[in-house]
Design a protein around this motif. Structure first.
Motif, short mmCIF file in Angstrom:
data_model
loop_
_atom_site.label_atom_id
_atom_site.label_comp_id
_atom_site.label_asym_id
_atom_site.label_seq_id
_atom_site.Cartn_x
_atom_site.Cartn_y
_atom_site.Cartn_z
N ALA A 46 0.82 -1.22 0.00
CA ALA A 46 0.00 0.00 0.00
C ALA A 46 0.86 1.28 0.00
CB ALA A 46 -0.92 0.01 1.21
N PHE A 47 2.09 1.16 0.51
CA PHE A 47 2.95 2.35 0.60
C PHE A 47 4.12 2.31 -0.38
CE2 PHE A 47 0.89 2.28 4.73
CZ PHE A 47 0.51 3.60 4.86
N PHE A 48 4.53 1.11 -0.72
CA PHE A 48 5.72 0.98 -1.56
C PHE A 48 5.41 0.14 -2.80
CE2 PHE A 48 7.11 0.97 2.96
CZ PHE A 48 7.77 2.19 2.98
N PRO A 49 4.64 0.71 -3.75
CA PRO A 49 4.27 -0.08 -4.93
C PRO A 49 5.51 -0.43 -5.76
CG PRO A 49 3.64 2.21 -5.21
CD PRO A 49 4.11 2.08 -3.81
N LYS A 50 5.50 -1.63 -6.31
CA LYS A 50 6.64 -2.10 -7.13
C LYS A 50 6.89 -1.17 -8.32
CE LYS A 50 7.60 -6.51 -5.59
NZ LYS A 50 7.41 -6.19 -4.17
N SER A 51 5.81 -0.53 -8.80
CA SER A 51 5.93 0.31 -10.00
C SER A 51 6.76 1.57 -9.76
CB SER A 51 4.53 0.70 -10.47
OG SER A 51 3.87 1.37 -9.39
N ASP A 52 6.89 1.98 -8.49
CA ASP A 52 7.65 3.21 -8.21
C ASP A 52 8.97 2.88 -7.53
OD1 ASP A 52 8.72 5.57 -7.26
OD2 ASP A 52 6.77 6.46 -6.79
N PRO A 53 10.08 2.93 -8.29
CA PRO A 53 11.39 2.56 -7.73
C PRO A 53 11.81 3.45 -6.55
CG PRO A 53 11.63 3.46 -9.96
CD PRO A 53 10.17 3.30 -9.72
N THR A 54 11.40 4.73 -6.59
CA THR A 54 11.77 5.64 -5.50
C THR A 54 11.13 5.19 -4.19
OG1 THR A 54 11.62 7.38 -7.16
CG2 THR A 54 11.96 8.09 -4.87
N ALA A 55 9.85 4.80 -4.28
CA ALA A 55 9.13 4.33 -3.09
C ALA A 55 9.79 3.06 -2.54
CB ALA A 55 7.67 4.07 -3.43
N GLN A 56 10.19 2.17 -3.45
CA GLN A 56 10.85 0.92 -3.03
C GLN A 56 12.17 1.22 -2.33
OE1 GLN A 56 10.19 -2.46 -3.08
NE2 GLN A 56 8.10 -1.88 -3.56
N LEU A 57 12.89 2.19 -2.87
CA LEU A 57 14.19 2.57 -2.29
C LEU A 57 13.99 3.18 -0.91
CD1 LEU A 57 17.18 2.59 -3.17
CD2 LEU A 57 16.89 4.98 -3.78
N LEU A 58 12.96 4.02 -0.79
CA LEU A 58 12.62 4.62 0.51
C LEU A 58 12.34 3.52 1.52
CD1 LEU A 58 10.20 7.59 -0.21
CD2 LEU A 58 12.17 7.65 1.30
N ASN A 59 11.71 2.46 1.06
CA ASN A 59 11.36 1.34 1.93
C ASN A 59 12.63 0.73 2.52
OD1 ASN A 59 10.27 -0.86 3.19
ND2 ASN A 59 9.77 -1.96 1.33
N THR A 60 13.55 0.32 1.66
CA THR A 60 14.74 -0.36 2.17
C THR A 60 15.62 0.59 2.98
OG1 THR A 60 15.58 -0.04 -0.05
CG2 THR A 60 14.93 -2.25 0.52
N ALA A 61 15.88 1.77 2.43
CA ALA A 61 16.77 2.71 3.11
C ALA A 61 16.16 3.21 4.42
CB ALA A 61 17.07 3.89 2.20
N VAL A 63 13.74 1.88 6.49
CA VAL A 63 13.64 0.92 7.59
C VAL A 63 15.03 0.72 8.20
CG1 VAL A 63 13.12 -1.47 8.19
CG2 VAL A 63 11.62 -0.22 6.65
N PHE A 64 16.01 0.70 7.34
CA PHE A 64 17.41 0.55 7.76
C PHE A 64 17.82 1.72 8.66
CE2 PHE A 64 22.03 0.63 6.95
CZ PHE A 64 22.32 -0.70 7.15
N ALA A 65 17.54 2.94 8.19
CA ALA A 65 17.92 4.13 8.95
C ALA A 65 17.20 4.20 10.28
CB ALA A 65 17.63 5.38 8.13
N ALA A 66 15.90 3.84 10.26
CA ALA A 66 15.12 3.92 11.50
C ALA A 66 15.73 3.03 12.57
CB ALA A 66 13.68 3.53 11.23
N GLY A 67 16.14 1.83 12.15
CA GLY A 67 16.71 0.89 13.12
C GLY A 67 18.08 1.31 13.60
N PHE A 68 18.90 1.77 12.69
CA PHE A 68 20.31 2.00 13.03
C PHE A 68 20.59 3.38 13.59
CE2 PHE A 68 21.00 -1.87 10.88
CZ PHE A 68 22.24 -2.32 11.28
N LEU A 69 20.21 4.41 12.79
CA LEU A 69 20.63 5.76 13.16
C LEU A 69 19.87 6.33 14.34
CD1 LEU A 69 20.88 7.27 9.58
CD2 LEU A 69 22.76 6.58 11.06
#
Length: 430
Positions: A46-61, A63-69
């Motif tokens: 619902a938030f990170f559609p496969k069709s939008d690469p930017t949204a997908q990138l936001l997803n991986t980056a 979640v990573f930042a939230a956990g680490f930084l």
């Protein structure tokens, strides 16, 4: 000496209530934090559609930042607030922040309705949650160790991990219950919002409980020039800081190895079905949670230093054999027994980790010293456990990970050797 007078019934009652109120917030914080992980598979599309690469990138980056930084930043920010403005204020603000984060996620419009703003707002809510949880550990550990009664400090402080694991278990439970009553389509459409609403509501309850707490710091310690100062820690308490960092690095790594990573390990390496692995881990986590007060009470008898030495020593001896045996085990019961053996060893540390750390810093920098050193060690070593394990597996060197964990356990053992036999601070009442 007046400090050693026996506690009155009223005093005991107040202190136990304070432990309950402080740890209730901890439960809510971790529930909210883990619910995101367990519900992500339903709301990600619902938030990170496969069709939008930017949204997908936001997803991986993201979640990573939230956990680490965010954890170290949270550890620093809330540690500073707790040392300069009081433990109570810090705990109230951190649970409030978690409430806002959960409420935001519960009410967020999806990508379909507001486009790329949706994943950005989700990321922002997640960063707030990361900040909050990063600040929670140090302040709660500090407060609980300061309010706990002499002779029972290990036992009472262990409830910090009871509620930390309890939050994780409740998150699993809520998701499992929803799966029984809702179809996958409903869960993906709107059902995933329910746990976040529950999280926000329980955060309000925890907030009201925490507002009743009495402050454990004095005006004198809060107004101290060194209060909540990183510079003061590195100038006067460098050894304590790096000691805590040392055993947190090992402690977080082995904790994440045998809790969050273990489920993937049972599926990927031992070949269990996802359902069986989930069941094994839920039972193990429940038993692990119940063990904390037992190991905490043990530290009141044998001393925290012995607890920590047993943790480092046994952890170094057992990690490689247990992980190797789990690879080829078919029986869920046998797998569970091996995981429980490892978690029992981890309990020597998790039950008293908070109080061991708190006993090493004076009140004016205690919450910051505990929170920051824990958050840094946890983010670097704990947070990366899965990545390192899966990365090494992908290049065919899975067993290297076992030795890496063992090496960190040896470090935890060596660091624990330098712990004083008698706590320098916190050995009597304020």
């Amino acid at each position: 000496m007046t400090a050693l007078l026996p506690y009155t019934f009223e005093e005991k009652r107040k202190r136990i209530f304070a432990i309950v109120a402080a740890s209730s917030g901890n439960l809510v914080e971790w529930f909210d934090f883990y619910v995101y992980a367990f519900c992500a598979i339903y709301f990600a599309p619902a938030f990170f559609p496969k069709s939008d690469p930017t949204a997908q990138l936001l997803n991986t980056a993201g979640v990573f930042a939230a956990g680490f930084l965010m954890r170290p930043i949270g550890g620093w920010l809330f540690g500073r607030i707790a040392d300069r403005h009081g433990r109570k204020n810090s705990m109230v603000i951190s649970v409030m922040l978690m409430c806002v984060g959960s409420l935001m996620i519960a009410c967020l419009p999806t990508y379909a309705s507001i486009g790329a703003a949706a994943p950005v707002l989700l990321l922002l809510a997640r960063l707030l949650q990361g900040l909050s949880v990063g600040g929670e550990y140090g302040t709660t550990a500090t407060y609980m160790s300061e309010v706990a009664m002499r002779g029972q400090r290990g036992f009472l402080s262990s409830f910090q991990y009871v509620t930390l694991i309890g939050g994780q278990l409740l998150a699993v439970l809520v998701v499992v219950i929803l799966q029984q009553f809702l179809t996958e389509v409903e869960l993906k459409a709107w059902g995933w919002r329910i746990p976040f609403v529950i999280g926000a509501v329980t955060a309000v309850v925890a907030l009201l409980l925490r507002r009743t707490l009495h402050e454990t710091t004095t005006a004198e310690s809060r107004s101290n020039k060194a209060a909540g100062s990183v510079a003061a820690i590195f100038k006067h308490h460098k050894k304590a800081f790096f000691t805590v960092l040392g055993f947190t690095a090992g402690g977080s790594l082995i904790f994440y190895t045998f809790t969050t990573y273990m489920q993937k390990y049972l599926v990927n390496s031992a070949g269990m079905s996802i359902k069986t692995a989930s069941l094994v881990m839920t039972v193990c986590l429940f038993l692990y949670m119940c063990m904390q007060p037992v190991f905490g009470a043990l530290s009141d008898r044998i001393g925290r230093r012995k607890n920590m030495l047993l943790f480092g020593g046994l952890g170094a001896l057992v990690t490689v054999p247990v992980l190797t045996a789990l690879q080829s085990i078919a029986s869920p019961v046998a797998a569970g027994a091996l995981i429980m053996l490892a978690l029992a060893i981890v309990s020597f540390y998790t039950s008293v980790g908070g109080i061991v750390k708190a006993e090493m810093f004076p009140p004016e920098v205690r919450a910051l010293g505990v929170g920051l050193s824990y958050a840094v060690g946890n983010a670097i070593f704990g947070g990366s456990a899965e990545y390192v394990a899966l990365g090494l597996k992908s290049i065919g060197h899975e067993s290297t990970f076992y030795w890496y964990v063992t090496g960190m356990m040896v470090l935890a053992f060596l660091v624990s050797l330098s712990l004083p036999k008698q706590a320098k601070y916190l050995h009597h009442d304020h």
